[in-house]
Design a protein around this motif. Structure first.
Motif, PDB file in Angstrom:
ATOM      1  N   ILE A  11      45.424  19.114  -2.747  1.00  0.00           N
ATOM      2  CA  ILE A  11      46.598  19.722  -2.545  1.00  0.00           C
ATOM      3  C   ILE A  11      47.548  18.488  -2.009  1.00  0.00           C
ATOM      4  N   PHE A  12      46.932  17.765  -1.011  1.00  0.00           N
ATOM      5  CA  PHE A  12      47.658  16.463  -0.657  1.00  0.00           C
ATOM      6  C   PHE A  12      48.173  15.518  -1.630  1.00  0.00           C
ATOM      7  N   THR A  13      47.106  15.306  -2.456  1.00  0.00           N
ATOM      8  CA  THR A  13      47.369  14.379  -3.666  1.00  0.00           C
ATOM      9  C   THR A  13      48.572  14.860  -4.604  1.00  0.00           C
ATOM     10  N   VAL A  14      48.573  16.235  -4.936  1.00  0.00           N
ATOM     11  CA  VAL A  14      49.434  16.536  -5.864  1.00  0.00           C
ATOM     12  C   VAL A  14      50.722  16.653  -5.330  1.00  0.00           C
ATOM     13  N   SER A  15      50.988  16.898  -3.613  1.00  0.00           N
ATOM     14  CA  SER A  15      52.208  17.016  -3.259  1.00  0.00           C
ATOM     15  C   SER A  15      52.910  15.655  -2.995  1.00  0.00           C
ATOM     16  N   GLN A  16      51.843  14.511  -3.062  1.00  0.00           N
ATOM     17  CA  GLN A  16      52.321  13.083  -2.842  1.00  0.00           C
ATOM     18  C   GLN A  16      52.811  12.657  -4.210  1.00  0.00           C
ATOM     19  N   LEU A  17      52.189  12.916  -5.353  1.00  0.00           N
ATOM     20  CA  LEU A  17      52.637  13.040  -6.718  1.00  0.00           C
ATOM     21  C   LEU A  17      53.899  13.472  -6.967  1.00  0.00           C
ATOM     22  N   ALA A  18      54.105  14.514  -6.491  1.00  0.00           N
ATOM     23  CA  ALA A  18      55.102  15.283  -6.885  1.00  0.00           C
ATOM     24  C   ALA A  18      56.408  14.807  -5.857  1.00  0.00           C
ATOM     25  N   GLY A  19      56.250  13.908  -5.012  1.00  0.00           N
ATOM     26  CA  GLY A  19      57.209  13.425  -4.082  1.00  0.00           C
ATOM     27  C   GLY A  19      57.529  14.149  -2.877  1.00  0.00           C
ATOM     28  N   ARG A  20      56.842  14.805  -2.582  1.00  0.00           N
ATOM     29  CA  ARG A  20      56.987  15.714  -1.381  1.00  0.00           C
ATOM     30  C   ARG A  20      56.636  15.017  -0.067  1.00  0.00           C
ATOM     31  N   HIS A  21      57.045  14.901   1.025  1.00  0.00           N
ATOM     32  CA  HIS A  21      56.959  14.383   2.151  1.00  0.00           C
ATOM     33  C   HIS A  21      57.154  15.454   3.467  1.00  0.00           C
ATOM     34  N   LEU A  22      56.173  15.155   4.126  1.00  0.00           N
ATOM     35  CA  LEU A  22      56.158  16.205   5.685  1.00  0.00           C
ATOM     36  C   LEU A  22      57.242  15.566   6.471  1.00  0.00           C
TER      37      LEU A  22
END
Length: 152
Positions: free
Chosen positions: A115-126
């Motif tokens: 999930i973290f990897t996909v979110s990073q690849l999608a450009g999502r940042h917390l």
């Protein structure tokens, strides 16, 4: 023999540790990954893990103390809530390792990493507002400690 192993194995372990240290110095991470994979290729798992723990402890201490003991203590005091939550979660989750099956452990570790990897690849940042710092430290500390404890 040094520390109960042949000198050539000790020198090979030192070589792996030096390579891992250079990589950590250059890119800022990967020391544990390089150490455990390198050391376990020619040392028993227990010794490889002991080498990983010792090298990680020493490099983290050196990094923490590079600006002096006062600066390190100030950082500990500033992040005491985070550090306390990490320690608590490790103490709670580490005993689960022998109880849980490998499949469950892999799921517990693999799903969040995916999930973290996909979110990073999608450009999502917390991004959290500063007013939520305390709650964020608790959440991140418990999360990091939990995963640290089960992935020993």
């Amino acid at each position: 023999m040094i520390f109960g192993i042949d000198i050539y194995l000790f020198l090979a372990a030192v070589g792996v540790a030096l390579v891992a240290g250079v990589v950590k110095g250059a890119v800022g991470f990967a020391l544990p990954m390089i150490l455990i994979s390198g050391l376990s290729s020619f040392l028993p798992a227990e010794l490889a893990l002991a080498g990983l723990v010792l090298a990680t402890l020493l490099t983290n201490l050196a990094q923490a103390l590079r600006q002096g003991g006062a600066a390190a203590l100030a950082s500990v005091m500033r992040y005491r809530l985070l550090i306390g939550c990490v320690m608590l979660a490790i103490c709670v989750s580490a005993p689960l390792v022998p109880v849980l099956s490998d499949r469950v452990l892999y799921l517990l570790i693999g799903v969040p990493i995916t999930i973290f990897t996909v979110s990073q690849l999608a450009g999502r940042h917390l991004i959290l507002p500063a007013r939520h710092r305390g709650r964020a430290e608790i959440a991140m500390g418990l999360t990091g400690g939990f995963f640290g404890g089960i992935s020993r």
